[in-house]
Design an enzyme around this catalytic site. Sequence first.
Site, mmCIF file in Angstrom:
data_model
loop_
_atom_site.group_PDB
_atom_site.id
_atom_site.type_symbol
_atom_site.label_atom_id
_atom_site.label_comp_id
_atom_site.label_asym_id
_atom_site.label_seq_id
_atom_site.Cartn_x
_atom_site.Cartn_y
_atom_site.Cartn_z
ATOM 1 N N ARG A 245 15.291 47.151 63.903
ATOM 2 C CA ARG A 245 16.389 47.296 62.952
ATOM 3 C C ARG A 245 17.530 48.017 63.670
ATOM 4 O O ARG A 245 17.298 48.934 64.474
ATOM 5 C CB ARG A 245 15.956 48.128 61.738
ATOM 6 C CG ARG A 245 15.065 47.381 60.756
ATOM 7 C CD ARG A 245 15.832 46.291 59.991
ATOM 8 N NE ARG A 245 15.004 45.604 59.014
ATOM 9 C CZ ARG A 245 14.340 44.461 59.234
ATOM 10 N NH1 ARG A 245 14.400 43.870 60.421
ATOM 11 N NH2 ARG A 245 13.629 43.908 58.276
ATOM 12 N N GLU B 167 25.004 45.793 60.206
ATOM 13 C CA GLU B 167 24.942 44.346 60.076
ATOM 14 C C GLU B 167 25.666 43.874 58.823
ATOM 15 O O GLU B 167 25.486 44.525 57.779
ATOM 16 C CB GLU B 167 23.468 43.929 60.001
ATOM 17 C CG GLU B 167 23.100 42.981 61.120
ATOM 18 C CD GLU B 167 21.598 42.826 61.256
ATOM 19 O OE1 GLU B 167 21.036 42.015 60.510
ATOM 20 O OE2 GLU B 167 21.019 43.518 62.098
ATOM 21 N N HIS C 222 20.435 38.428 64.511
ATOM 22 C CA HIS C 222 19.196 38.673 63.747
ATOM 23 C C HIS C 222 18.398 37.369 63.548
ATOM 24 O O HIS C 222 18.127 36.959 62.412
ATOM 25 C CB HIS C 222 19.527 39.317 62.395
ATOM 26 C CG HIS C 222 18.377 40.107 61.815
ATOM 27 N ND1 HIS C 222 18.547 41.224 61.030
ATOM 28 C CD2 HIS C 222 17.024 39.915 61.905
ATOM 29 C CE1 HIS C 222 17.361 41.683 60.646
ATOM 30 N NE2 HIS C 222 16.410 40.898 61.173
HETATM 31 N N1 LIG Z 1 14.633 41.238 64.208
HETATM 32 C C1 LIG Z 1 13.863 40.596 63.364
HETATM 33 O O1 LIG Z 1 14.136 39.482 62.938
HETATM 34 C C2 LIG Z 1 12.588 41.220 62.937
HETATM 35 C C3 LIG Z 1 12.470 42.567 62.872
HETATM 36 N N2 LIG Z 1 11.296 43.133 62.467
HETATM 37 C C4 LIG Z 1 11.190 44.601 62.437
HETATM 38 O O2 LIG Z 1 10.071 44.971 63.233
HETATM 39 C C5 LIG Z 1 9.381 46.016 62.563
HETATM 40 C C6 LIG Z 1 7.946 46.080 63.042
HETATM 41 O O3 LIG Z 1 7.188 44.999 62.550
HETATM 42 P P1 LIG Z 1 5.601 44.921 62.788
HETATM 43 O O4 LIG Z 1 5.306 45.024 64.229
HETATM 44 O O5 LIG Z 1 5.081 43.762 62.046
HETATM 45 O O6 LIG Z 1 5.166 46.265 62.067
HETATM 46 P P2 LIG Z 1 3.939 47.216 62.405
HETATM 47 O O7 LIG Z 1 3.804 48.104 61.222
HETATM 48 O O8 LIG Z 1 2.769 46.419 62.859
HETATM 49 O O9 LIG Z 1 4.460 48.070 63.659
HETATM 50 C C7 LIG Z 1 5.345 49.137 63.574
HETATM 51 C C8 LIG Z 1 4.845 50.218 64.507
HETATM 52 O O10 LIG Z 1 5.820 51.269 64.577
HETATM 53 C C9 LIG Z 1 5.095 52.481 64.703
HETATM 54 N N3 LIG Z 1 5.948 53.624 64.363
HETATM 55 C C10 LIG Z 1 6.298 54.087 63.138
HETATM 56 N N4 LIG Z 1 7.062 55.178 63.250
HETATM 57 C C11 LIG Z 1 7.200 55.409 64.588
HETATM 58 C C12 LIG Z 1 7.869 56.405 65.350
HETATM 59 N N5 LIG Z 1 8.554 57.391 64.757
HETATM 60 N N6 LIG Z 1 7.802 56.327 66.684
HETATM 61 C C13 LIG Z 1 7.097 55.345 67.295
HETATM 62 N N7 LIG Z 1 6.445 54.381 66.627
HETATM 63 C C14 LIG Z 1 6.489 54.419 65.295
HETATM 64 C C15 LIG Z 1 3.921 52.300 63.750
HETATM 65 O O11 LIG Z 1 2.885 53.235 64.012
HETATM 66 C C16 LIG Z 1 3.530 50.860 64.038
HETATM 67 O O12 LIG Z 1 2.554 50.768 65.047
HETATM 68 C C17 LIG Z 1 9.545 45.672 61.077
HETATM 69 O O13 LIG Z 1 9.390 46.802 60.259
HETATM 70 C C18 LIG Z 1 10.946 45.117 61.027
HETATM 71 O O14 LIG Z 1 11.879 46.146 60.721
HETATM 72 C C19 LIG Z 1 10.232 42.373 62.129
HETATM 73 C C20 LIG Z 1 10.290 41.016 62.184
HETATM 74 C C21 LIG Z 1 11.491 40.314 62.578
HETATM 75 O O1 LIG Z 2 10.902 40.192 58.781
HETATM 76 C C1 LIG Z 2 11.800 40.992 59.099
HETATM 77 O O2 LIG Z 2 11.654 42.210 58.971
HETATM 78 C C2 LIG Z 2 13.061 40.481 59.634
HETATM 79 O O3 LIG Z 2 13.861 41.199 60.136
HETATM 80 C C3 LIG Z 2 13.352 39.042 59.572
HETATM 81 O O4 LIG Z 2 12.355 38.291 60.027
#
Ligand SMILES: NC(=O)C1=CN([C@@H]2O[C@H](COP(=O)(O)OP(=O)(O)OC[C@H]3O[C@@H](n4cnc5c(N)ncnc54)[C@H](O)[C@@H]3O)[C@@H](O)[C@H]2O)C=CC1
Ligand SMILES: O=C(O)C(=O)CO
Length: 386
Positions: free
Chosen positions: A273, A302, A320
């Site tokens: 993000r 954004e 994005h």
């Molecule tokens: N650019 C895009 O289109 C996308 C962006 N995202 C973003 O990616 C993020 C992660 O997604 P997932 O991997 O599925 O989630 P996840 O929950 O599997 O991984 C997030 C990780 O961040 C860690 N974390 C939390 N606070 C932290 C901190 N202060 N310091 C270090 N690590 C910390 C957690 O322990 C966890 O392992 C989503 O929340 C979303 O915001 C997700 C999908 C697409």
């Molecule tokens: O799933 C999310 O969190 C996104 O940013 C878009 O895929």
Amino acid sequence: MAKPISIEVWNPSGKYRVVSTKSMPGTRWINLLTAQDCRVEICTEKKTILSVEDILALIGDRCDGVIGQLTEDWGEVLFSALKRAGGTAFSNMAVGYNNVDVSAANKYGVAVGNTPGVLTETTAELAAALSLAAARRIVEADQFMRAGLYDGWLPHLFVGNLLKGQTVGVIGAGRIGSAYARMMIEGFKMNLIYYDLYQATRLEKFVTAYGQFLKANGEQPVTWKRAATMVDVLREADVISLHPILDKTTYHLINKDSLAIMKKEAILVNASRGPVIDEAALVEHLKANPMFRVGLDVFEDEPFMKPGLAEQKNAVIVPHIASASKWTREGMATLAALNVLGKIKGYPIWSDPNRVDVFLDEKSPPPSACPSIVNAKHLGLTTSKL
Ligand SMILES: NC(=O)C1=CN([C@@H]2O[C@H](COP(=O)(O)OP(=O)(O)OC[C@H]3O[C@@H](n4cnc5c(N)ncnc54)[C@H](O)[C@@H]3O)[C@@H](O)[C@H]2O)C=CC1
Ligand SMILES: O=C(O)C(=O)CO
């Protein structure tokens, strides 16, 4: 009086009214809802980001559930309106839900769904693409060619960074961070350093096994290290990719001070993000350090960029699109719809949000469960035994 919002209606006689604030890819999600007696209303307004007022108009007087988008502000106003309209279910079509005030949803008894897993590899692949594009200066070189500036091979032309044998740093080694790490380690034989609040045991085991494999084949083994602090990652890594959730602990995690710790020729990638990086500080850092490069999929304000970012040649910037593969986007729509449907129907919550493949198999009906509800515990919802 508020301007009426334009909508498209599927199965007008359906018993349950489900609203989607956007048209979503594929038709499976619509078919799954209409097959279970839902009237589906899809907002067809041309504007990209709907306001709270627009969504209030969509919710109207009676609404059982809403599928919303990460660009929308889901807080007190919308959850109270949804409750008044008889609604109990909301799902983001996204895994990240920093746009949702979950405590407001809890207050009004509304379940909040998200879409984990289906976008893990797709998002990691885009982060890998940004890493390569930044390392090998692909966008700059492409622009150079199109401008007709290429007049022959030169020893110094667009010299970039070799990834093999360098160190990849991952901050937030959850689903996506771990998938990205594997790609960079397996694909480019990079060593790993990661920082997360939790141990990424499966990732560590993978790197150990892959290192052993390489060694057995006479190659330099890859290594891994779990950093005690984020500073160790900033100091040691050549490529750093950010994959944490956005919350108070990760807001401006990368700022003027953390940028100053990174190597002068490091590559920073963000597909998590925007506000995880202090973007104004990043622009200054890019200006002062032309060999430092970034690959950005997300931005602090954004859809806007901080002044000066667009002019930096050492930045690769995309809008994005990290989860934008057809299969993933259709799957996200399916998971979001099934979250809302499951709550309306009183289905239990799927026991493991990291294992949602069974909901995505188009050849068989999905389980009667909500794939992922983030406030299930708070609402006392039952978990599926499956
Ligand atoms: N650019 C895009 O289109 C996308 C962006 N995202 C973003 O990616 C993020 C992660 O997604 P997932 O991997 O599925 O989630 P996840 O929950 O599997 O991984 C997030 C990780 O961040 C860690 N974390 C939390 N606070 C932290 C901190 N202060 N310091 C270090 N690590 C910390 C957690 O322990 C966890 O392992 C989503 O929340 C979303 O915001 C997700 C999908 C697409
Ligand atoms: O799933 C999310 O969190 C996104 O940013 C878009 O895929």
